[in-house]
Design a protein around this motif. Sequence first.
Motif, PDB file in Angstrom:
ATOM      1  N   ASN A  53       0.870  -1.178   0.000  1.00  0.00           N
ATOM      2  CA  ASN A  53       0.000   0.000   0.000  1.00  0.00           C
ATOM      3  C   ASN A  53       0.904   1.223   0.000  1.00  0.00           C
ATOM      4  N   ALA A  54       1.112   1.789  -1.173  1.00  0.00           N
ATOM      5  CA  ALA A  54       2.134   2.827  -1.312  1.00  0.00           C
ATOM      6  C   ALA A  54       1.742   4.158  -0.688  1.00  0.00           C
ATOM      7  N   HIS A  55       0.435   4.379  -0.491  1.00  0.00           N
ATOM      8  CA  HIS A  55       0.022   5.674   0.081  1.00  0.00           C
ATOM      9  C   HIS A  55      -1.219   5.517   0.932  1.00  0.00           C
ATOM     10  N   THR A  56      -1.072   5.780   2.218  1.00  0.00           N
ATOM     11  CA  THR A  56      -2.211   5.747   3.127  1.00  0.00           C
ATOM     12  C   THR A  56      -1.939   6.663   4.308  1.00  0.00           C
ATOM     13  N   HIS A  57      -2.997   6.898   5.095  1.00  0.00           N
ATOM     14  CA  HIS A  57      -2.914   7.686   6.327  1.00  0.00           C
ATOM     15  C   HIS A  57      -3.570   6.843   7.419  1.00  0.00           C
ATOM     16  N   LEU A  58      -2.795   6.006   8.078  1.00  0.00           N
ATOM     17  CA  LEU A  58      -3.371   5.083   9.050  1.00  0.00           C
ATOM     18  C   LEU A  58      -4.054   5.813  10.198  1.00  0.00           C
ATOM     19  N   GLU A  59      -3.494   6.938  10.637  1.00  0.00           N
ATOM     20  CA  GLU A  59      -4.024   7.608  11.821  1.00  0.00           C
ATOM     21  C   GLU A  59      -5.378   8.254  11.572  1.00  0.00           C
ATOM     22  N   LEU A  60      -5.807   8.354  10.312  1.00  0.00           N
ATOM     23  CA  LEU A  60      -7.127   8.917  10.005  1.00  0.00           C
ATOM     24  C   LEU A  60      -8.209   7.847   9.930  1.00  0.00           C
ATOM     25  N   SER A  61      -7.866   6.626  10.298  1.00  0.00           N
ATOM     26  CA  SER A  61      -8.841   5.542  10.196  1.00  0.00           C
ATOM     27  C   SER A  61     -10.058   5.771  11.081  1.00  0.00           C
ATOM     28  N   TYR A  62      -9.901   6.529  12.155  1.00  0.00           N
ATOM     29  CA  TYR A  62     -11.046   6.783  13.039  1.00  0.00           C
ATOM     30  C   TYR A  62     -12.111   7.654  12.367  1.00  0.00           C
ATOM     31  N   LEU A  63     -11.778   8.244  11.231  1.00  0.00           N
ATOM     32  CA  LEU A  63     -12.734   9.086  10.500  1.00  0.00           C
ATOM     33  C   LEU A  63     -13.603   8.301   9.524  1.00  0.00           C
ATOM     34  N   ALA A  64     -13.488   6.991   9.538  1.00  0.00           N
ATOM     35  CA  ALA A  64     -14.281   6.173   8.618  1.00  0.00           C
ATOM     36  C   ALA A  64     -15.763   6.518   8.732  1.00  0.00           C
ATOM     37  N   GLY A  65     -16.357   6.874   7.593  1.00  0.00           N
ATOM     38  CA  GLY A  65     -17.785   7.176   7.543  1.00  0.00           C
ATOM     39  C   GLY A  65     -18.163   8.571   7.981  1.00  0.00           C
ATOM     40  N   LYS A  66     -17.204   9.352   8.533  1.00  0.00           N
ATOM     41  CA  LYS A  66     -17.543  10.675   9.057  1.00  0.00           C
ATOM     42  C   LYS A  66     -17.495  11.775   8.004  1.00  0.00           C
ATOM     43  N   VAL A  67     -16.636  11.603   6.996  1.00  0.00           N
ATOM     44  CA  VAL A  67     -16.513  12.633   5.941  1.00  0.00           C
ATOM     45  C   VAL A  67     -16.541  11.956   4.569  1.00  0.00           C
ATOM     46  N   PRO A  68     -17.661  11.350   4.194  1.00  0.00           N
ATOM     47  CA  PRO A  68     -17.696  10.637   2.913  1.00  0.00           C
ATOM     48  C   PRO A  68     -17.374  11.569   1.749  1.00  0.00           C
ATOM     49  N   PRO A  69     -16.558  11.111   0.793  1.00  0.00           N
ATOM     50  CA  PRO A  69     -16.206  11.949  -0.352  1.00  0.00           C
ATOM     51  C   PRO A  69     -17.423  12.284  -1.208  1.00  0.00           C
ATOM     52  N   ARG A  70     -17.354  13.444  -1.814  1.00  0.00           N
ATOM     53  CA  ARG A  70     -18.345  13.874  -2.800  1.00  0.00           C
ATOM     54  C   ARG A  70     -17.583  14.404  -3.998  1.00  0.00           C
ATOM     55  N   ASN A  71     -18.315  14.843  -5.004  1.00  0.00           N
ATOM     56  CA  ASN A  71     -17.657  15.379  -6.192  1.00  0.00           C
ATOM     57  C   ASN A  71     -17.191  16.818  -5.964  1.00  0.00           C
ATOM     58  N   ASP A  72     -16.577  17.057  -4.826  1.00  0.00           N
ATOM     59  CA  ASP A  72     -16.112  18.397  -4.480  1.00  0.00           C
ATOM     60  C   ASP A  72     -14.998  18.258  -3.449  1.00  0.00           C
ATOM     61  N   PHE A  73     -13.769  18.261  -3.906  1.00  0.00           N
ATOM     62  CA  PHE A  73     -12.629  18.016  -3.029  1.00  0.00           C
ATOM     63  C   PHE A  73     -12.474  19.109  -1.976  1.00  0.00           C
ATOM     64  N   VAL A  74     -12.666  20.379  -2.354  1.00  0.00           N
ATOM     65  CA  VAL A  74     -12.467  21.468  -1.403  1.00  0.00           C
ATOM     66  C   VAL A  74     -13.542  21.428  -0.313  1.00  0.00           C
ATOM     67  N   ASP A  75     -14.764  21.120  -0.684  1.00  0.00           N
ATOM     68  CA  ASP A  75     -15.820  20.961   0.317  1.00  0.00           C
ATOM     69  C   ASP A  75     -15.435  19.859   1.313  1.00  0.00           C
ATOM     70  N   TRP A  76     -14.862  18.764   0.818  1.00  0.00           N
ATOM     71  CA  TRP A  76     -14.416  17.674   1.690  1.00  0.00           C
ATOM     72  C   TRP A  76     -13.326  18.157   2.637  1.00  0.00           C
ATOM     73  N   LEU A  77     -12.406  18.993   2.145  1.00  0.00           N
ATOM     74  CA  LEU A  77     -11.359  19.540   3.010  1.00  0.00           C
ATOM     75  C   LEU A  77     -11.957  20.348   4.154  1.00  0.00           C
ATOM     76  N   TYR A  78     -12.955  21.179   3.846  1.00  0.00           N
ATOM     77  CA  TYR A  78     -13.615  21.952   4.900  1.00  0.00           C
ATOM     78  C   TYR A  78     -14.192  21.020   5.966  1.00  0.00           C
ATOM     79  N   ARG A  79     -14.869  19.964   5.525  1.00  0.00           N
ATOM     80  CA  ARG A  79     -15.499  19.049   6.477  1.00  0.00           C
ATOM     81  C   ARG A  79     -14.449  18.279   7.271  1.00  0.00           C
TER      82      ARG A  79
END
Length: 409
Positions: A56-82
């Motif tokens: 797995n060449a690229h991951t962020h293990l420490e963000l695993s606790y966010l599973a389901g909390k910030v589902p991606p949408r077709n708007d990357f910047v909106d996701w960053l805000y959330r």
Amino acid sequence: MKLRARFIVPGDGPAIENAAMEIRGATIHAVGRADHVGGAPPIDYGDAVILPGFVNAHTHLELSYLAGKVPPRNDFVDWLYRLVDILVTEPVEEDDVQATVRDAVLASLSAGVTTIGDVTRSPAWTRPVLARSPIRAVSFGEVIAMGAGRARLDQRLAAAASQEWQTDSIRCGISPHSPYTVEPSALAACAETARQLQAPLCIHAAESTDEMEFTQTASGRLASFLKDVGVWDEHITPAHCTPIELCSKADLLTPRTLLAHANYVCGEDLRLIAASGASVAYCPRTHAAFGHAPHRFRDMLRAGVSVAIGTDSLASNPSLSVLDELRFLRERYRDVDALELVRMGTLRGAVALGLADATGSLTPGKAADLVVMPLEPNESWESVLQGSSRPLAVYTDGVQTSLRGYTQA
């Protein structure tokens, strides 16, 4: 020890039928047809295929606790805000981060992942956990240095570059986060520190069209985002180039560099990447979840770029399984050869992380990192790239992983 299965796919050559491999200690000694490989009577996995452990060449293990909390949408910047809103309003403590990383390592190993490239905001917290785990890793300490964060560059870079927890199985690297969170001078400082240490580099680059606008003009939605989170100041100026060109100008494009995502690259960008020897980590399901334009991974491979597979994090992806990513690609890109898909999930990942001498293929002399996948009778090994079967066994350094003790580490 000798293992046998109906197929072995070594990752650096064609599949072998009625195959076996001999392991001496932590190292692969021989791989070939079962009647040509010596050693003790084998552990016979029967209708199965033995593959290199997934990388797995690229991951962020420490963000695993966010599973389901910030589902991606077709708007990357909106996701960053959330995402930032949760990180600010729901801070986590060291014990929580370490528990999250332990759980993510377990999930990775259970999915047949034996090597990871992990980007961490808290290297002093995550690296001790990785060092105690059975997994092989490159830990990229994250650096953010833009606007109001400029004054913390030295502190963040020192933490990222610390070699305190480096071991035979854990290598420490540096990750300037992105061209919109790290200023050009700070990018160059990261590159120079990595050069001095001969440490690996990872940067999120060309991830969105908004990033392209930002590096060209220092305006747009990412500029607004930086203002809204209190980072912006009057010293932030446009680079007047693409994110990949900016990386090149900062001496970030080297054979030790991994470009995470690279979703939006032009012909000149592709030429720069290929000429530098840098690798790309493509995260297929995260890429699709954000509705990005089709990824140019096939063009990159044709240009000689080593394209590896990443999962990003559970904040944007349903699992940390590289095999799930490969199955996703197999369903959508039938023109890509099955052996090439395996290489993207194994050897190319090891190349991207600077670990190809140690792992990534079932080559004599390399570490015995491998995964055993079940097959139905008379199925081709390629069927492993379909369906939902899980590993029968996972080995790291020649030892079948025992996860029970690690959960208590």
